[in-house]
Scaffold this motif. Structure first.
Motif, PDB file in Angstrom:
ATOM      1  N   MET A  35      22.143  -5.226   0.950  1.00 49.16           N
ATOM      2  CA  MET A  35      21.822  -3.881   1.413  1.00 49.16           C
ATOM      3  C   MET A  35      20.896  -3.932   2.616  1.00 49.16           C
ATOM      4  SD  MET A  35      21.432  -1.532  -1.987  1.00 49.16           S
ATOM      5  CE  MET A  35      22.698  -1.565  -3.258  1.00 49.16           C
ATOM      6  N   ALA A  36      19.950  -4.866   2.592  1.00 44.42           N
ATOM      7  CA  ALA A  36      19.015  -4.994   3.713  1.00 44.42           C
ATOM      8  C   ALA A  36      19.715  -5.507   4.969  1.00 44.42           C
ATOM      9  CB  ALA A  36      17.868  -5.926   3.332  1.00 44.42           C
ATOM     10  N   LEU A  37      20.712  -6.363   4.782  1.00 44.47           N
ATOM     11  CA  LEU A  37      21.422  -6.926   5.926  1.00 44.47           C
ATOM     12  C   LEU A  37      22.480  -5.974   6.487  1.00 44.47           C
ATOM     13  CD1 LEU A  37      21.926 -10.612   4.678  1.00 44.47           C
ATOM     14  CD2 LEU A  37      20.373  -9.826   6.486  1.00 44.47           C
ATOM     15  N   ASN A  38      22.854  -4.963   5.692  1.00 41.34           N
ATOM     16  CA  ASN A  38      23.883  -4.006   6.126  1.00 41.34           C
ATOM     17  C   ASN A  38      23.397  -2.580   5.918  1.00 41.34           C
ATOM     18  OD1 ASN A  38      26.311  -5.956   6.575  1.00 41.34           O
ATOM     19  ND2 ASN A  38      25.509  -6.499   4.553  1.00 41.34           N
ATOM     20  N   VAL A  74      13.219 -11.960   0.656  1.00 41.07           N
ATOM     21  CA  VAL A  74      14.441 -11.253   1.033  1.00 41.07           C
ATOM     22  C   VAL A  74      14.435 -11.031   2.540  1.00 41.07           C
ATOM     23  CG1 VAL A  74      15.745  -9.099   0.774  1.00 41.07           C
ATOM     24  CG2 VAL A  74      14.612 -10.126  -1.219  1.00 41.07           C
ATOM     25  N   ASN A  75      15.532 -11.351   3.191  1.00 42.78           N
ATOM     26  CA  ASN A  75      15.659 -11.171   4.636  1.00 42.78           C
ATOM     27  C   ASN A  75      15.856  -9.697   4.957  1.00 42.78           C
ATOM     28  OD1 ASN A  75      16.411 -11.134   7.364  1.00 42.78           O
ATOM     29  ND2 ASN A  75      17.533 -13.053   7.209  1.00 42.78           N
ATOM     30  N   ILE A  76      14.889  -9.102   5.653  1.00 45.80           N
ATOM     31  CA  ILE A  76      14.964  -7.672   5.989  1.00 45.80           C
ATOM     32  C   ILE A  76      14.951  -7.452   7.505  1.00 45.80           C
ATOM     33  CG2 ILE A  76      13.917  -6.908   3.821  1.00 45.80           C
ATOM     34  CD1 ILE A  76      11.278  -6.557   5.445  1.00 45.80           C
ATOM     35  N   SER A  77      15.302  -8.467   8.280  1.00 47.80           N
ATOM     36  CA  SER A  77      15.227  -8.373   9.745  1.00 47.80           C
ATOM     37  C   SER A  77      16.000  -7.178  10.279  1.00 47.80           C
ATOM     38  CB  SER A  77      15.757  -9.663  10.381  1.00 47.80           C
ATOM     39  OG  SER A  77      15.032 -10.783   9.937  1.00 47.80           O
ATOM     40  N   GLY A  78      17.295  -7.110   9.949  1.00 48.36           N
ATOM     41  CA  GLY A  78      18.115  -6.012  10.448  1.00 48.36           C
ATOM     42  C   GLY A  78      17.722  -4.677   9.853  1.00 48.36           C
ATOM     43  N   PHE A  79      17.250  -4.708   8.617  1.00 46.64           N
ATOM     44  CA  PHE A  79      16.878  -3.479   7.928  1.00 46.64           C
ATOM     45  C   PHE A  79      15.704  -2.793   8.615  1.00 46.64           C
ATOM     46  CE2 PHE A  79      14.507  -1.475   4.301  1.00 46.64           C
ATOM     47  CZ  PHE A  79      15.435  -0.486   4.022  1.00 46.64           C
ATOM     48  N   ILE A  80      14.658  -3.542   8.897  1.00 41.59           N
ATOM     49  CA  ILE A  80      13.479  -2.965   9.536  1.00 41.59           C
ATOM     50  C   ILE A  80      13.814  -2.472  10.940  1.00 41.59           C
ATOM     51  CG2 ILE A  80      11.175  -3.481  10.410  1.00 41.59           C
ATOM     52  CD1 ILE A  80      11.324  -3.099   7.383  1.00 41.59           C
ATOM     53  N   GLU A  86      13.845   5.995  13.267  1.00 41.47           N
ATOM     54  CA  GLU A  86      12.599   6.640  12.837  1.00 41.47           C
ATOM     55  C   GLU A  86      12.661   7.081  11.373  1.00 41.47           C
ATOM     56  OE1 GLU A  86      11.877   9.741  15.687  1.00 41.47           O
ATOM     57  OE2 GLU A  86      11.072   8.341  17.158  1.00 41.47           O
ATOM     58  N   LEU A  87      13.206   6.204  10.539  1.00 43.54           N
ATOM     59  CA  LEU A  87      13.256   6.465   9.104  1.00 43.54           C
ATOM     60  C   LEU A  87      12.020   5.860   8.443  1.00 43.54           C
ATOM     61  CD1 LEU A  87      17.026   5.674   8.394  1.00 43.54           C
ATOM     62  CD2 LEU A  87      15.947   7.922   8.550  1.00 43.54           C
ATOM     63  N   PRO A  88      11.479   6.500   7.416  1.00 43.29           N
ATOM     64  CA  PRO A  88      10.252   6.012   6.770  1.00 43.29           C
ATOM     65  C   PRO A  88      10.493   4.696   6.032  1.00 43.29           C
ATOM     66  CG  PRO A  88      11.210   7.805   5.505  1.00 43.29           C
ATOM     67  CD  PRO A  88      11.990   7.725   6.777  1.00 43.29           C
ATOM     68  N   ILE A  89       9.615   3.739   6.234  1.00 47.17           N
ATOM     69  CA  ILE A  89       9.837   2.398   5.702  1.00 47.17           C
ATOM     70  C   ILE A  89       9.686   2.346   4.177  1.00 47.17           C
ATOM     71  CG2 ILE A  89       8.954   0.033   5.662  1.00 47.17           C
ATOM     72  CD1 ILE A  89       8.460   0.250   8.641  1.00 47.17           C
ATOM     73  N   TYR A  98      16.676  -1.418  11.984  1.00 49.36           N
ATOM     74  CA  TYR A  98      17.503  -0.221  11.807  1.00 49.36           C
ATOM     75  C   TYR A  98      16.626   1.002  11.521  1.00 49.36           C
ATOM     76  CZ  TYR A  98      21.212   2.762   9.855  1.00 49.36           C
ATOM     77  OH  TYR A  98      22.086   3.803   9.593  1.00 49.36           O
ATOM     78  N   LEU A  99      15.658   0.845  10.619  1.00 49.39           N
ATOM     79  CA  LEU A  99      14.784   1.971  10.265  1.00 49.39           C
ATOM     80  C   LEU A  99      13.957   2.425  11.461  1.00 49.39           C
ATOM     81  CD1 LEU A  99      13.450   0.837   6.755  1.00 49.39           C
ATOM     82  CD2 LEU A  99      15.402   2.323   7.257  1.00 49.39           C
ATOM     83  N   LYS A 100      13.410   1.472  12.193  1.00 46.26           N
ATOM     84  CA  LYS A 100      12.566   1.811  13.342  1.00 46.26           C
ATOM     85  C   LYS A 100      13.377   2.518  14.430  1.00 46.26           C
ATOM     86  CE  LYS A 100       9.013  -1.730  12.702  1.00 46.26           C
ATOM     87  NZ  LYS A 100       8.359  -2.945  13.265  1.00 46.26           N
TER      88      LYS A 100
END
Length: 212
Positions: A204-207, A32-38, A45-48, A40-42
């Motif tokens: 969801m991961a991409l948006n 699963v592509n999580i590039s934008g998701f990670i 400062e949201l917990p992964i 965004y979280l960083k």
């Protein structure tokens, strides 16, 4: 919770065919592509880990078949299913289960998850509530970018709670990918449902801004 009755003859035969098998579970693993998701979280400062648990659980709750369970050869549908996921502990070198009530509001869920994760550090749990099957069993395997996975479970009596695991992130063609494995009872969940799940999860991961 409501009872599901198969009125379509072919769907009924599908259920009976797979429900009668000794090993009736279907397993699919995909990246699963999580590039934008990670990113965004960083940036926020949201917990992964709790955030991954949230989108995995939200995707599962959106598909009725992931909320179906088999009880005495009958099918019931839960309104909501709740993640029970693995977390490391300070007590041992093996994991603890961490159960959090699912909440559609991401920030509320993340706060609850963080509290439960901290509690499990010194008071680990290895038991689920007796008679309860409105769970979604999740596990993180952050050491390996796996390409397949088989879970330990009881086949008799029937265990129809889906298992979803995620592995070590890796880079490929400039994107960050995360392996995700799904194991579900084939009498309830078919390949089409699995495909829908992976599509929802990646969307969801991409948006992430639409969910957090």
């Amino acid at each position: 919770m409501k009872k599901i009755t198969f009125t379509n003859p072919h769907r009924k035969k599908h259920f009976e065919f797979f429900n009668g098998m000794n090993h009736p579970h279907l397993n699919i693993t995909a990246n699963v592509n999580i590039s934008g998701f990670i990113a965004y979280l960083k940036a926020r400062e949201l917990p992964i880990t709790p955030s991954i648990v949230y989108i995995i659980s939200k995707s599962a709750n959106a598909i009725p078949q992931f909320r179906w369970r088999i009880r005495d050869n009958e099918v019931v549908e839960h309104e909501t299913i709740h993640p029970s996921f693995t977390v490391p502990t300070a007590e041992s070198d093996v994991f603890s289960f961490c159960t959090v009530e699912f909440n559609k509001d991401a920030r509320t869920f993340l706060d609850s998850a963080q509290t439960q994760i901290e509690a499990m550090q010194t008071a680990p749990s290895f038991e689920d509530e007796a008679g309860r099957d409105d769970y979604l069993f999740l596990s993180a395997i952050p050491w390996v970018s796996f390409t397949g996975l088989q879970h330990a479970m009881h086949y008799h009596p029937c265990d129809s709670v889906p298992r979803i695991s995620w592995g070590k992130f890796f880079e490929q063609n400039g994107e960050t990918l995360m392996p995700v494995a799904i194991q579900a009872h084939h009498a309830l969940v078919d390949g089409q449902h699995m495909g829908t799940y992976f599509k929802l999860l990646e969307e969801m991961a991409l948006n992430p801004e639409t969910n957090f």
